[in-house]
Design a protein around this motif. Structure first.
Motif: not given
Length: 339
Positions: A228-246
């Protein structure tokens, strides 16, 4: 203990990374020197100068030990950084590739290629990180059913997925019993007999994925704030989670494809690095990579020298080191919850 200023803290972290890199060079030289046939530093530098070309020392060092050591460098770095990335995005200190089943997924995919379509051995790297990625996402989904990914949920989901995939792997090995010795040795994790072909197989994936890990390391820091905090400061959480897992899947899968399922490097190296420089992934990623390489090369040197003429799989050594390390982490985590 006095708090370090940002400038001093940065200098301290860079100094630690530099010292670790120097130690890595020393460990590489030591691993090349020791073995059934011993070599001196003078002989190694003589080889680098071209003075010993064509001699026995050249054959052993260039064609046997150097490719084995450099394969170990890339495998150790890959497993360690995969562990760092998984721990960061899942906010879970136990999330190493072997603990949560990523190695098992990569191993199963590779064994399918080795046993079902042995004529397609060249597809093992692609299959391995596809299996690693599939396992990582399955474990994440299973552990996140309640909207939270606790340590217990991650570990239990990883154990369940690992056992399932290991069972399927064992079944394939038994059905294809003529390949049992090859696949069993590979599943234990080994650098034995690795040639320059192995180095050429892993280094392109390693270089690209390690550079990607460094590039996205500041984003991994933001996951520590919570979604929630990461999203509130502008991080596209789902995109980066998928990218980092990749990226983690490419790292773990490429390591498994050339060395088998070596465990605990992705747990020991990141936590050792974290004790020295803290949780800033901009520094944690490179230091963990160096520690991973040091750990794997040192373990492989022990595996092939201590019990001569018998050579152990390096995965046995890392498991002996990693099992008590894992239990210690569980104990510390339990103590923290009691406070």
């Amino acid at each position: 203990m006095l708090e370090k200023s940002p400038t001093h803290l940065r200098s301290y972290r860079l100094t630690v990374i530099l010292i670790a890199a120097i130690i890595l060079v020393f460990v590489i030289l030591l691993s090349i020197m020791v073995g059934t046939v011993q070599f001196t530093v003078h002989e190694i530098f003589g080889l680098l100068k071209g003075e010993l070309r064509g001699e026995l020392v050249n054959q052993i060092i260039v064609n046997v030990r150097m490719p084995r050591v450099f394969t170990g460098v890339f495998v150790g770095m890959n497993l360690a950084v995969a562990g760092v990335l998984l721990q960061g995005i899942l906010r879970n200190p136990m999330a190493s590739p072997n603990i949560i089943g990523v190695n098992a997924g990569a191993g199963l995919a590779a064994v399918i290629i080795m046993t079902v379509v042995p004529g397609k051995i060249g597809a093992i790297p692609i299959a391995s990180f596809t299996g690693a990625l599939a396992a990582a996402f399955l474990i994440y989904l299973l552990s996140n059913t309640s909207g939270k990914s606790s340590t217990v949920h991650i570990v239990l989901a990883g154990i369940a997925v690992s056992n399932l995939m290991n069972a399927v792997t064992s079944g394939l090995m038994m059905i294809n019993s003529d390949l049992l010795e090859i696949t069993y040795s590979w599943l234990l994790g080994s650098l034995s007999g690795r040639s320059w072909t192995a180095v050429n197989t892993i280094w392109p994936y390693s270089v690209i994925a390690l550079m990607a890990a460094l590039f996205i390391s500041p984003k991994v820091n933001l996951f520590g704030l919570g979604d929630e905090m990461a999203s509130s400061i502008g991080l596209p959480v789902r995109f980066y989670r998928i990218l980092i897992m990749l990226v983690a899947a490419v790292l773990a899968g490429s390591a498994v494809s050339v060395a088998g399922t070596i465990g605990f490097v992705g747990l020991i190296a990141p936590h050792s690095a974290r004790l020295l420089i803290g949780n800033d992934h901009r520094y944690l990623v490179p230091l963990s990579a160096i520690f991973g390489a040091i750990l794997l090369i040192a373990s492989d040197t022990v595996a092939r020298t201590v019990f001569q003429p018998v050579e152990l799989s390096v995965g046995i050594i890392t498991s002996i080191l990693g099992a008590p390390f894992f239990l210690l982490l569980l104990y510390k985590k339990g103590k923290e919850r009691q406070i």
